[in-house]
Design a protein around this motif. Structure first.
Motif, mmCIF file in Angstrom:
data_model
loop_
_atom_site.group_PDB
_atom_site.id
_atom_site.type_symbol
_atom_site.label_atom_id
_atom_site.label_comp_id
_atom_site.label_asym_id
_atom_site.label_seq_id
_atom_site.Cartn_x
_atom_site.Cartn_y
_atom_site.Cartn_z
ATOM 1 N N SER A 69 0.802 -1.234 0.000
ATOM 2 C CA SER A 69 0.000 0.000 0.000
ATOM 3 C C SER A 69 0.833 1.282 0.000
ATOM 4 O O SER A 69 0.277 2.379 0.075
ATOM 5 N N LEU A 70 2.172 1.161 -0.122
ATOM 6 C CA LEU A 70 3.051 2.323 -0.097
ATOM 7 C C LEU A 70 3.765 2.577 -1.419
ATOM 8 O O LEU A 70 3.976 3.726 -1.807
ATOM 9 N N SER A 71 4.165 1.514 -2.102
ATOM 10 C CA SER A 71 4.928 1.662 -3.345
ATOM 11 C C SER A 71 4.508 0.559 -4.313
ATOM 12 O O SER A 71 4.660 -0.623 -4.023
ATOM 13 N N LYS A 72 3.984 0.949 -5.465
ATOM 14 C CA LYS A 72 3.470 -0.016 -6.428
ATOM 15 C C LYS A 72 4.582 -0.608 -7.287
ATOM 16 O O LYS A 72 5.657 -0.015 -7.434
ATOM 17 N N VAL A 73 4.300 -1.774 -7.843
ATOM 18 C CA VAL A 73 5.267 -2.416 -8.737
ATOM 19 C C VAL A 73 5.239 -1.731 -10.101
ATOM 20 O O VAL A 73 4.227 -1.155 -10.517
ATOM 21 N N ILE A 74 6.361 -1.821 -10.808
ATOM 22 C CA ILE A 74 6.408 -1.311 -12.182
ATOM 23 C C ILE A 74 6.071 -2.412 -13.179
ATOM 24 O O ILE A 74 5.807 -2.131 -14.348
ATOM 25 N N ARG A 75 6.079 -3.653 -12.716
ATOM 26 C CA ARG A 75 5.652 -4.788 -13.543
ATOM 27 C C ARG A 75 5.302 -5.945 -12.618
ATOM 28 O O ARG A 75 5.774 -6.017 -11.483
ATOM 29 N N LYS A 76 4.463 -6.857 -13.096
ATOM 30 C CA LYS A 76 4.200 -8.103 -12.382
ATOM 31 C C LYS A 76 5.076 -9.197 -12.983
ATOM 32 O O LYS A 76 5.144 -9.327 -14.207
ATOM 33 N N ASN A 77 5.723 -9.974 -12.107
ATOM 34 C CA ASN A 77 6.657 -10.971 -12.637
ATOM 35 C C ASN A 77 6.652 -12.265 -11.824
ATOM 36 O O ASN A 77 7.629 -13.002 -11.817
ATOM 37 N N GLN A 78 5.543 -12.549 -11.120
ATOM 38 C CA GLN A 78 5.459 -13.795 -10.365
ATOM 39 C C GLN A 78 5.126 -14.955 -11.300
ATOM 40 O O GLN A 78 4.321 -14.820 -12.222
ATOM 41 N N LYS A 79 5.722 -16.102 -11.029
ATOM 42 C CA LYS A 79 5.475 -17.297 -11.829
ATOM 43 C C LYS A 79 4.137 -17.934 -11.428
ATOM 44 O O LYS A 79 3.588 -17.630 -10.375
ATOM 45 N N LYS B 296 14.079 -9.602 -12.463
ATOM 46 C CA LYS B 296 13.683 -8.298 -12.995
ATOM 47 C C LYS B 296 13.293 -7.364 -11.857
ATOM 48 O O LYS B 296 12.584 -7.765 -10.936
ATOM 49 N N LYS B 297 13.750 -6.125 -11.955
ATOM 50 C CA LYS B 297 13.373 -5.147 -10.931
ATOM 51 C C LYS B 297 11.898 -4.821 -11.064
ATOM 52 O O LYS B 297 11.421 -4.474 -12.147
ATOM 53 N N VAL B 298 11.184 -4.933 -9.953
ATOM 54 C CA VAL B 298 9.747 -4.643 -9.955
ATOM 55 C C VAL B 298 9.396 -3.448 -9.081
ATOM 56 O O VAL B 298 8.286 -2.925 -9.182
ATOM 57 N N ASN B 299 10.324 -2.999 -8.231
ATOM 58 C CA ASN B 299 9.996 -1.902 -7.319
ATOM 59 C C ASN B 299 11.270 -1.235 -6.821
ATOM 60 O O ASN B 299 12.293 -1.899 -6.631
ATOM 61 N N GLU B 300 11.189 0.069 -6.625
ATOM 62 C CA GLU B 300 12.243 0.831 -5.953
ATOM 63 C C GLU B 300 11.559 1.900 -5.114
ATOM 64 O O GLU B 300 10.748 2.675 -5.620
ATOM 65 N N PHE B 301 11.889 1.916 -3.834
ATOM 66 C CA PHE B 301 11.176 2.766 -2.880
ATOM 67 C C PHE B 301 12.177 3.441 -1.962
ATOM 68 O O PHE B 301 13.131 2.808 -1.494
ATOM 69 N N VAL B 302 11.959 4.725 -1.697
ATOM 70 C CA VAL B 302 12.769 5.476 -0.738
ATOM 71 C C VAL B 302 11.853 5.942 0.389
ATOM 72 O O VAL B 302 10.722 6.402 0.139
ATOM 73 N N GLY B 303 12.338 5.838 1.609
ATOM 74 C CA GLY B 303 11.468 6.014 2.775
ATOM 75 C C GLY B 303 10.737 7.326 2.877
ATOM 76 O O GLY B 303 9.660 7.379 3.479
ATOM 77 N N ASP B 304 11.287 8.408 2.314
ATOM 78 C CA ASP B 304 10.624 9.707 2.447
ATOM 79 C C ASP B 304 9.863 10.127 1.190
ATOM 80 O O ASP B 304 9.450 11.280 1.085
ATOM 81 N N GLN B 305 9.677 9.214 0.242
ATOM 82 C CA GLN B 305 8.951 9.601 -0.966
ATOM 83 C C GLN B 305 7.446 9.690 -0.681
ATOM 84 O O GLN B 305 6.950 9.090 0.275
ATOM 85 N N PRO B 306 6.687 10.447 -1.475
ATOM 86 C CA PRO B 306 5.234 10.540 -1.270
ATOM 87 C C PRO B 306 4.564 9.175 -1.396
ATOM 88 O O PRO B 306 4.953 8.359 -2.241
ATOM 89 N N VAL B 307 3.572 8.933 -0.555
ATOM 90 C CA VAL B 307 2.843 7.664 -0.572
ATOM 91 C C VAL B 307 1.343 7.964 -0.521
ATOM 92 O O VAL B 307 0.928 9.051 -0.106
ATOM 93 N N PRO B 308 0.510 7.001 -0.915
ATOM 94 C CA PRO B 308 -0.945 7.224 -0.847
ATOM 95 C C PRO B 308 -1.434 7.413 0.588
ATOM 96 O O PRO B 308 -0.821 6.942 1.543
ATOM 97 N N THR B 309 -2.544 8.091 0.715
ATOM 98 C CA THR B 309 -3.166 8.288 2.024
ATOM 99 C C THR B 309 -3.605 6.953 2.608
ATOM 100 O O THR B 309 -4.117 6.095 1.902
ATOM 101 N N ARG B 310 -3.407 6.785 3.885
ATOM 102 C CA ARG B 310 -3.830 5.563 4.574
ATOM 103 C C ARG B 310 -5.352 5.537 4.671
ATOM 104 O O ARG B 310 -5.968 6.492 5.157
ATOM 105 N N LYS B 311 -5.972 4.432 4.237
ATOM 106 C CA LYS B 311 -7.429 4.349 4.191
ATOM 107 C C LYS B 311 -8.025 3.301 5.128
ATOM 108 O O LYS B 311 -9.191 3.407 5.508
#
Length: 205
Positions: free
Chosen positions: A120-130, A154-169
């Motif tokens: 819920s904080l950082s989305k994938v850039i691709r799906k790559n599960q078998k 394959k890289k699917v995500n890169e996240f930095v702790g202080d980047q903007p994230v969606p509102t908690r719902k």
């Protein structure tokens, strides 16, 4: 440089780069469980059972490390996760959700909640599960405040702790805010329907 010294240096680099196995394939030695759910060792694998639970590695926290998990799911929507960066020893299974990050395992989720997302904080850039029943390798690189997720090469995500994230719902979504550069790691048991197997949990500095 003398050949003997060069050999010793190269040997030291090789040893430093080796994977350290945290799961011995035979027992839960070095691991502890909180919550009503549980993990069992079955044919050299960790298997999730029961309701919500957190299996965490007790011997040390990790920083600037790559964590590798090799897993497979028993159904298309089987749900689990790898917890990272939680700073204290947990007293309940939700501690790692709200004080660390969950790298999701769930082939059926959307881009914010599928395998390789930071839940819920950082989305994938691709799906790559078998497909169901096939083994997946997920590498989670901790580099200071940066988290990089590599799924099946394959890289699917890169996240930095202080980047903007969606509102908690929802209450079960993680509390927002940065986590420390280091912390304990763990595996999630989601519920009795969601069966996931792990045959390797290892780290490399």
């Amino acid at each position: 440089m003398r050949p003997a010294i060069a050999i010793l240096i190269l040997a030291g680099v090789s040893q430093a780069a080796e994977w350290k196995q945290l799961f011995d394939g035979k027992s839960l030695d070095g691991w502890s469980l909180v919550g009503p759910g549980r993990f069992v060792v079955e044919e050299g694998m960790l298997k999730t059972e029961g309701s919500m639970g957190l299996l965490w590695y007790t011997r040390q926290p990790f920083a600037n490390t790559t964590i590798r998990v090799v897993f497979k799911t028993a159904s298309p929507n089987a749900n689990s996760g790898v917890y990272i960066r939680f700073p204290e020893k947990p007293k309940d299974p939700w501690y790692a959700v709200h004080n660390g990050y969950e790298v999701q395992i769930d082939a059926g989720g959307d881009e914010w909640h599928c395998t390789g997302s930071i839940y819920s904080l950082s989305k994938v850039i691709r799906k790559n599960q078998k497909p169901t029943g096939e083994w997946n390798t997920m590498d989670i690189e901790l580099r200071g405040q940066k988290t990089i997720v590599i799924l099946n090469g394959k890289k699917v995500n890169e996240f930095v702790g202080d980047q903007p994230v969606p509102t908690r719902k929802q209450w079960f979504e993680p509390v927002r805010g940065p986590r420390p550069d280091f912390g304990y790691i763990g595996l999630q048991n989601h519920n009795a329907r969601d069966i996931v197997y792990f045959r390797e949990v290892s780290v490399k500095r």
